[in-house]
Design an enzyme around this catalytic site. Sequence first.
Site, PDB file in Angstrom:
ATOM      1  CE1 TYR A  54      -3.170  -2.883   0.180  1.00  0.00           C
ATOM      2  CE2 TYR A  54      -3.635  -2.346   2.471  1.00  0.00           C
ATOM      3  CZ  TYR A  54      -3.869  -3.121   1.341  1.00  0.00           C
ATOM      4  OH  TYR A  54      -4.810  -4.116   1.398  1.00  0.00           O
ATOM      5  CG  HIS A 124      -1.589  -8.722  -0.412  1.00  0.00           C
ATOM      6  ND1 HIS A 124      -1.088  -7.443  -0.370  1.00  0.00           N
ATOM      7  CD2 HIS A 124      -2.906  -8.569  -0.692  1.00  0.00           C
ATOM      8  CE1 HIS A 124      -2.053  -6.567  -0.608  1.00  0.00           C
ATOM      9  NE2 HIS A 124      -3.173  -7.236  -0.813  1.00  0.00           N
ATOM     10  CB  SER A 203     -14.364  -3.390  -1.094  1.00  0.00           C
ATOM     11  OG  SER A 203     -13.106  -2.953  -1.540  1.00  0.00           O
ATOM     12  N   PRO A 204     -16.347  -3.220   2.095  1.00  0.00           N
ATOM     13  CG  PRO A 204     -16.459  -2.671   4.365  1.00  0.00           C
ATOM     14  CD  PRO A 204     -15.488  -2.842   3.220  1.00  0.00           C
ATOM     15  N   GLY A 206     -18.702  -1.351  -1.031  1.00  0.00           N
ATOM     16  CA  GLY A 206     -18.744  -1.450  -2.488  1.00  0.00           C
ATOM     17  C   GLY A 206     -17.991  -0.389  -3.237  1.00  0.00           C
ATOM     18  NE  ARG A 207     -13.384  -2.534  -5.717  1.00  0.00           N
ATOM     19  CZ  ARG A 207     -12.318  -2.974  -5.045  1.00  0.00           C
ATOM     20  NH1 ARG A 207     -11.572  -2.127  -4.391  1.00  0.00           N
ATOM     21  NH2 ARG A 207     -12.001  -4.262  -5.048  1.00  0.00           N
TER      22      ARG A 207
END
Length: 330
Positions: A54, A124, A203-204, A206-207
């Site tokens: 990241y 990852h 991404s809970p 949904g982005r």
Amino acid sequence: MKTRKIGALETSCLGIGAMSFADFYGATTEENSQAILDLAHELGVRHIDTSNVYGMGRSERAIGAWLRANPGAREGLHIATKAGITRDAEGNRRFDNSLAHMEVELDASLERLGIDCVDLFYVHRYQAEIPAEEVAGTMGRLVEKGKCRSIGFSEIAPSTLRLAHAEHPVAAVQAEYSLATRLPEMGMVQACAELGVALVAFSPVGRSLLTDHPIDRERIAGNPFLASNPRMMEPNYTRNLEIVAGFRALAAEMGLSAAGLAIAWALHRGDHVLPIPGTRSVSHFRELVQGAEASLTAEDMGRIEAVLPVGWCHGDRYSRTQWIGPENYS
């Protein structure tokens, strides 16, 4: 704050997905990331989920700087990082799950974080050429060395989890899971529950689709990942916005933000599900925490499913290139 177990350790039911600390979804600063960490600590959010890639260590450095500025804060936190994604001499992405690579990368992560041991260390991306049992054994050696307390895998299939878990206990599997992405319900949610493994849901929201302010077209165009993501490309994007309008209206009727309701839904999918939303906004983070504190009834869950039934989202969650690495078990 309610809690969840990851392996033998207990932490908050909501975590921070720290990819947002590294400009992935838009420019940010270390000061902004630390403000979110300050608020998270104040509100009882104890799980922090990051990775060596990241921002090529930038996210970990921001967390490390916050830990140095807050002596004693490390106690009670549950810190996770990942490794396994690398590049060859030509700059092409590849995966390396060897002990030599994973240990070197973990050592570098520990240095950036300024700690001696992480609570959870993920693979990852699983290197499919190596048996899952062997990779789990490799990760187990890092536990034995005291560099991590537990191991996890990201974006694997339920069958891979079972093989790995038989060799060494897997504490967590990270998977994209939300009202927009229901793939984990085809075996991963069930396998994790059966084996006592935490399902860490990235991404809970949904982005941004499952929020009151979905990302706009201009920002999508300026973000290489989103600009090539099928769900964010036309005509899918417009279709998806039209559908989620009903979800936003339902959330308002329930007294929650759309993001808060999306988090509440994820938490109600199982006591082993732990969402890790990312954000660059302090006010948005408060909405996410509100969802972690909400209680939903069976009737509430039914109403949510009525406005966003399984399969509602237009477009695949990844492009062909983005699918390189994750195991697709559908």
